[in-house]
Every structure is written in C-alpha cells, then in structure tokens.
Design an enzyme around this catalytic site. Structure first.
Site, mmCIF file in Angstrom:
data_model
loop_
_atom_site.group_PDB
_atom_site.id
_atom_site.type_symbol
_atom_site.label_atom_id
_atom_site.label_comp_id
_atom_site.label_asym_id
_atom_site.label_seq_id
_atom_site.Cartn_x
_atom_site.Cartn_y
_atom_site.Cartn_z
ATOM 1 N N TYR A 266 -1.803 -19.491 -0.868
ATOM 2 C CA TYR A 266 -1.331 -17.973 -0.210
ATOM 3 C C TYR A 266 0.376 -18.286 -0.157
ATOM 4 O O TYR A 266 0.511 -16.983 -0.099
ATOM 5 C CB TYR A 266 -2.109 -18.198 1.450
ATOM 6 N N LYS B 218 4.020 -12.225 5.085
ATOM 7 C CA LYS B 218 3.168 -11.173 5.965
ATOM 8 C C LYS B 218 3.239 -12.409 8.027
ATOM 9 O O LYS B 218 3.686 -11.299 8.953
ATOM 10 C CB LYS B 218 1.437 -12.144 6.121
HETATM 11 P P1 NAD Z 1 -5.362 -3.826 -2.912
HETATM 12 O O1 NAD Z 1 -5.200 -4.468 -4.687
HETATM 13 O O2 NAD Z 1 -6.664 -2.689 -3.125
HETATM 14 O O3 NAD Z 1 -4.548 -3.029 -2.461
HETATM 15 C C1 NAD Z 1 -3.047 -3.378 -2.635
HETATM 16 C C2 NAD Z 1 -1.992 -2.217 -2.741
HETATM 17 O O4 NAD Z 1 -1.454 -2.306 -2.789
HETATM 18 C C3 NAD Z 1 -2.104 -1.254 -4.428
HETATM 19 O O5 NAD Z 1 -2.562 -0.060 -3.567
HETATM 20 C C4 NAD Z 1 -1.110 -1.593 -4.982
HETATM 21 O O6 NAD Z 1 -0.821 -0.105 -5.498
HETATM 22 C C5 NAD Z 1 -0.120 -1.858 -3.761
HETATM 23 N N1 NAD Z 1 0.983 -1.912 -4.203
HETATM 24 C C6 NAD Z 1 1.379 -3.669 -4.950
HETATM 25 N N2 NAD Z 1 2.899 -2.929 -4.886
HETATM 26 C C7 NAD Z 1 3.310 -1.897 -5.026
HETATM 27 C C8 NAD Z 1 4.470 -1.040 -5.262
HETATM 28 N N3 NAD Z 1 5.200 -1.531 -5.615
HETATM 29 N N4 NAD Z 1 4.605 0.830 -4.698
HETATM 30 C C9 NAD Z 1 3.551 1.111 -4.250
HETATM 31 N N5 NAD Z 1 2.471 0.160 -4.485
HETATM 32 C C10 NAD Z 1 1.836 -0.720 -3.865
HETATM 33 O O7 NAD Z 1 -5.666 -4.933 -2.565
HETATM 34 P P2 NAD Z 1 -6.432 -4.647 -0.983
HETATM 35 O O8 NAD Z 1 -6.580 -6.103 -0.467
HETATM 36 O O9 NAD Z 1 -6.639 -3.309 0.070
HETATM 37 O O10 NAD Z 1 -5.146 -4.829 -0.399
HETATM 38 C C11 NAD Z 1 -4.111 -3.980 1.338
HETATM 39 C C12 NAD Z 1 -3.690 -5.223 1.905
HETATM 40 O O11 NAD Z 1 -4.748 -5.721 2.264
HETATM 41 C C13 NAD Z 1 -2.185 -5.510 1.277
HETATM 42 O O12 NAD Z 1 -1.332 -5.394 2.197
HETATM 43 C C14 NAD Z 1 -2.932 -6.829 1.590
HETATM 44 O O13 NAD Z 1 -2.089 -8.202 1.735
HETATM 45 C C15 NAD Z 1 -3.819 -7.020 2.604
HETATM 46 N N6 NAD Z 1 -4.980 -8.383 2.965
HETATM 47 C C16 NAD Z 1 -5.616 -8.255 1.919
HETATM 48 C C17 NAD Z 1 -7.160 -8.887 2.000
HETATM 49 C C18 NAD Z 1 -7.586 -9.393 1.276
HETATM 50 O O14 NAD Z 1 -8.507 -10.279 1.162
HETATM 51 N N7 NAD Z 1 -8.555 -8.062 0.139
HETATM 52 C C19 NAD Z 1 -6.411 -10.162 3.854
HETATM 53 C C20 NAD Z 1 -5.976 -9.415 4.263
HETATM 54 C C21 NAD Z 1 -5.227 -8.618 4.349
#
Ligand code: NAD
Length: 264
Positions: free
Chosen positions: A156, A163
C-alpha cells in the site's frame, strides 16, 4: 415515514463504474430521496458514468480532473448556477503510480509521492473549501480512507502515507468548518474489488486475508458501505464530526489471526 435525504442535494466525486464505492454510496442516498450531481474524470469514464447517473435521475454530470484546478472550479460554478447551495459532498478519489504500489515504501519516487498526495489527499481540502462556500445552512462531507493509513499493509506504500494525511485533513477541516454547522468525516473501508483497489499489488491475496481474518469473516458489501455513508451524510449522525469510521467487518481491531487459522 419520510425519506432520510428528502430535499437534500449533493455532489458525488469518484464514480468510475458500477463497482466504485462512490456508486454504492450514491445508490443508498438515491433510495433515501437525495438529489445528486456527479463528476467523472474524463471522456473515457463518461461512457460508464452517464448511464449510472441517468438511472437515478441525475441531470448534472461534469468532467473534473482534480489535477486541473480550473476543472474543479468549473464544477462548483455549475453547482452554484444550478442549485445555489448543496447539503453534502462525497470525495472518493485516489491515485498513485501502480509501479509503486508494490515492493518497498522506501523506494517511492519524489514525483509519485507529490502526485499521490495531491490527488488522493490535497484534492479533498481544495474541494471541501469550495463545497463549504455552497453550504450556508451547514452540511456533511465524506471521504474514503483505508486501514493502511494507520498500520502497515503490504504494497500500500505511499498510498498509506497519503491516507494518513487525508485522515488528519478530516480532523482539521472538521474544526475549520464546525462553526458553520458543516461536519467532515471519513469511512475507512475494508478491501473492495474496484479499479483503484486492483491497482495495489497482490490485491486478491489481501482481500482473501482480510475476509478470512476479520471478526465478521466477510468482506464489506456495497450495501454496507452505502448504509454507513448514509448515516454519516444524514442528520442521523448530527453529533459526529472529524471521525474515521471503520466499515471493514472489524478487521482493524485484530492484531493476530484466529489461532485455529494458523494451526491449519
Ligand atoms: P474506483 O477506481 O472506482 O474510484 C477511484 C476514483 O478516483 C475513480 O472514479 C477515478 O476516476 C478517480 N480519480 C483518480 N484520479 C483522479 C483525478 N486526477 N481527478 C479526478 N478523479 C480521479 O475505486 P474505489 O475503490 O471506489 O475508490 C474510491 C475511494 O475509496 C478511493 O479514495 C480509495 O482509496 C478508497 N478506498 C478503496 C478501497 C478498496 O479496497 N477499493 C478501500 C478503502 C478505501
């Protein structure tokens, strides 16, 4: 009984497709009567995001890349023109160079450190500031974080550092906006199979490990994430701000897997 989010309007940032955590949240909000605007990162994402937004009757869909501050400003100009005010914000945006979401954190490059921090952490501060200007009657903001912020998760790396800074930002923003009746919180989600999630090396192994070793012995569902977000974005959590709320099947409380797992 009236719906929890009836009459509430807000912005959802971070839907890439129907697996996105932001979409799970949007669905839960829509079921409770919320009206939403969406952003999408660029043309490649529009194709997937537009039908989703259409399916819940959204007619404000704006491109936004948080690396381009003019595109961020344009989102808020359009919101101001269309609605004047908003009640909630969801920030579910993160990015880091995949090649650095493996191996050692110590090998993080200067450029990717800065870019990861800007997109995954500072964007929330820039967006929250603009959203607060449209919340004269108070509101609720939510971002997404992961347990890798507080303890070391393999691969990570720099995202864990970003984060951690994001979680600190939640506390500072909660203080900044508290006297305006604006609450700021984060959900720390357990692993979910999404585009961003797949960017971390060995994501499948981590997913299975957390599934097998969390108290609930399951990974979190889209409905569970949506429900917790609904709580934090609605008046149900009116006394809660500056919190990082774990929605991870309890994995964060475990320091060692069940002994029977180790004996097999
Ligand atoms: P996802 O890929 O569906 O969403 C990530 C989003 O970030 C996408 O819509 C992408 O377009 C956007 N993004 C990235 N760079 C960007 C930029 N320069 N400008 C605008 N948008 C941008 O994945 P997700 O897992 O739904 O992620 C959403 C959030 O949840 C993130 O912050 C991620 O770190 C967090 N998260 C995810 C998990 C997991 O296991 N998937 C766990 C905990 C937290």
């Amino acid at each position: 009984m009236s719906k929890l989010m009836q009459g509430k309007r807000g912005l959802i940032m971070g839907v890439a497709n129907d697996h996105s955590i932001a979409w799970s949240i949007a669905k839960a909000l829509a079921e409770q009567g919320a009206e939403m605007a969406f952003t999408y990162q660029g043309d490649a994402f529009a194709r997937r995001v537009k039908p989703l937004a259409d399916s819940i009757g959204c007619d404000l869909l704006v491109p936004c890349d948080v690396e381009d501050i003019d595109s961020v400003d344009n989102v808020f100009a359009q919101l101001k023109e269309k609605w004047g005010t908003i009640d909630f914000l969801v920030h579910a945006i993160a990015f880091s160079d995949k090649s650095e979401l493996r191996g050692r954190y110590a090998d993080t490059s200067r450029d990717n450190f800065a870019r990861t921090m800007q997109i995954s952490c500072f964007s929330f501060t820039e967006i929250a500031k603009r959203a607060a200007e449209l919340m004269p009657n108070g509101g609720s903001m939510l971002t997404l974080t992961y347990g890798g912020a507080t303890s070391v998760m393999p691969n990570y790396n720099v995202m864990g550092v970003a984060k951690a800074a994001l979680e600190a930002s939640v506390r500072y923003l909660a203080m900044d906006f508290g006297d305006q009746g604006i609450r700021v919180n984060a959900i720390s989600a357990g692993p979910v199979r999404t585009l961003a999630g797949a960017g971390v090396s060995d994501a499948r192994l981590m997913f299975n490990f957390q599934q097998n070793n969390s108290p609930l012995k399951q990974t979190v569902t889209s409905k569970q994430l949506g429900g917790s977000a609904l709580y934090l974005l609605s008046e149900m959590s009116g006394g809660v701000t500056g919190e990082v709320h774990f929605v991870d099947s309890g994995y964060n409380i475990v320091s060692m897997p069940r002994l029977e797992e180790l004996k097999t």
